[in-house]
Write a protein that holds these residues in place. Structure first.
Motif, short mmCIF file in Angstrom:
data_model
loop_
_atom_site.label_atom_id
_atom_site.label_comp_id
_atom_site.label_asym_id
_atom_site.label_seq_id
_atom_site.Cartn_x
_atom_site.Cartn_y
_atom_site.Cartn_z
N LYS A 90 0.74 -1.28 -0.09
CA LYS A 90 -0.11 0.10 0.02
C LYS A 90 0.81 1.24 0.13
O LYS A 90 0.24 2.35 -0.47
N GLU A 91 2.28 1.14 0.66
CA GLU A 91 3.04 2.32 0.55
C GLU A 91 3.68 2.54 -0.89
O GLU A 91 3.82 3.53 -1.13
N LEU A 92 4.08 1.37 -1.35
CA LEU A 92 4.73 1.40 -2.63
C LEU A 92 3.99 1.77 -3.91
O LEU A 92 4.47 2.37 -4.81
N ALA A 93 2.94 0.89 -4.04
CA ALA A 93 2.16 0.99 -5.20
C ALA A 93 1.55 2.43 -5.75
O ALA A 93 1.59 2.64 -6.99
N PRO A 94 1.24 3.49 -4.71
CA PRO A 94 0.75 4.75 -5.10
C PRO A 94 1.56 5.33 -6.11
O PRO A 94 1.17 6.15 -7.03
N MET A 95 2.88 5.25 -6.03
CA MET A 95 3.91 5.95 -6.61
C MET A 95 3.81 5.83 -8.30
O MET A 95 3.96 6.63 -9.01
N PHE A 96 3.47 4.46 -8.59
CA PHE A 96 3.18 3.98 -9.91
C PHE A 96 1.95 4.78 -10.52
O PHE A 96 1.79 4.65 -11.66
N MET A 136 -1.82 12.77 -9.68
CA MET A 136 -1.52 12.46 -8.48
C MET A 136 -2.77 12.59 -7.54
O MET A 136 -3.02 13.64 -7.22
N PRO A 137 -3.27 11.46 -6.97
CA PRO A 137 -4.45 11.31 -6.11
C PRO A 137 -3.63 11.94 -4.69
O PRO A 137 -2.85 11.59 -4.18
N ILE A 138 -4.54 13.17 -4.04
CA ILE A 138 -4.23 13.67 -3.01
C ILE A 138 -5.22 13.18 -1.93
O ILE A 138 -5.06 13.90 -0.75
N GLY A 139 -6.23 12.59 -2.27
CA GLY A 139 -7.50 12.37 -1.18
C GLY A 139 -8.51 13.10 -1.51
O GLY A 139 -8.40 14.44 -2.10
N GLY A 140 -9.85 12.97 -1.03
CA GLY A 140 -11.01 13.66 -1.30
C GLY A 140 -11.36 13.87 -2.54
O GLY A 140 -11.97 14.74 -2.97
N GLY A 141 -10.88 12.83 -3.35
CA GLY A 141 -11.16 12.99 -4.87
C GLY A 141 -10.50 14.02 -5.59
O GLY A 141 -10.74 14.52 -6.81
N LYS A 142 -9.44 14.53 -5.00
CA LYS A 142 -8.53 15.55 -5.61
C LYS A 142 -7.50 14.77 -6.19
O LYS A 142 -6.72 14.30 -5.62
#
Length: 197
Positions: free
Chosen positions: A105-111, A146-152
């Protein structure tokens, strides 16, 4: 360092062997028995050094596969080849995770925002006992939102990043890491992708 240890033990073995041969030529055979224990002890040390070097080499090879294939190609199902199920991972910002799933979960978001993220080299690789340390270059390009949360999302800048990284691993007897320390400069990363000055 490993080569120096092996050379040192080998040199001791040769010295003791030569002394034993010289003494055996000039004194009765009973006097050489004191060298036999020392020779046996030095041979055992040399055997232990060789076995340790083989384990370190195997662990470093596993780590190459981890970074160059598993991580770079997002083959998360293969992470167990190098990571214990309950691995403790330390990240550059000081937080930790426990377990393979949380690590993914920590590694995958960068991709998500940099699909071409990869590590292609380990210029420095060292190890001793159950510890290894490697350096590498983490690189990719910020080409997707780049997702930053809250659909943003932060829209991509198209900028490439290339930052030095280091990983220190502690390995168990099964040949997988039970603890991992990850180091890279997050500020340099943010500057390179255009999100900081």
């Amino acid at each position: 360092m490993k080569k120096r240890i092996i050379k040192s033990v080998a040199l001791k073995l040769m010295t003791v062997g030569l002394l034993g041969a010289a003494v055996s030529c000039s004194t009765p055979a009973a006097d050489t028995s004191k060298y036999e224990d020392e020779i046996a002890a030095l041979k055992e040390q040399l055997k232990e050094v060789a076995e340790n070097n083989a384990v370190v080499a195997t662990n470093l090879k596993t780590f190459d596969t981890l970074d160059f294939e598993v991580y770079s190609n997002q083959e998360w199902k293969r992470l167990h080849e190098s990571h214990a199920e309950d691995i403790l991972v330390h990240y550059p910002d000081g937080h930790t995770t426990t377990g393979i799933e949380d690590h993914i979960k920590e590694l995958a978001p960068m991709f998500v925002f940099a699909p071409d993220t990869r590590i292609e080299e380990h210029p420095v690789k060292v190890g001793a006992g159950n510890l290894t340390a490697v350096t590498g270059v983490l690189q990719g390009t910020f080409t997707a939102p780049m997702p930053i949360g809250g659909g943003k999302f932060i829209q991509p800048t198209g900028k490439a990043f290339k930052i030095p990284m280091c990983t220190v691993g502690l390995w168990n007897d099964e040949g997988v890491m039970y603890e991992e320390y990850l180091f890279w400069d997050n500020q340099a990363f943010m500057k390179q992708i255009g999100l900081a000055e």
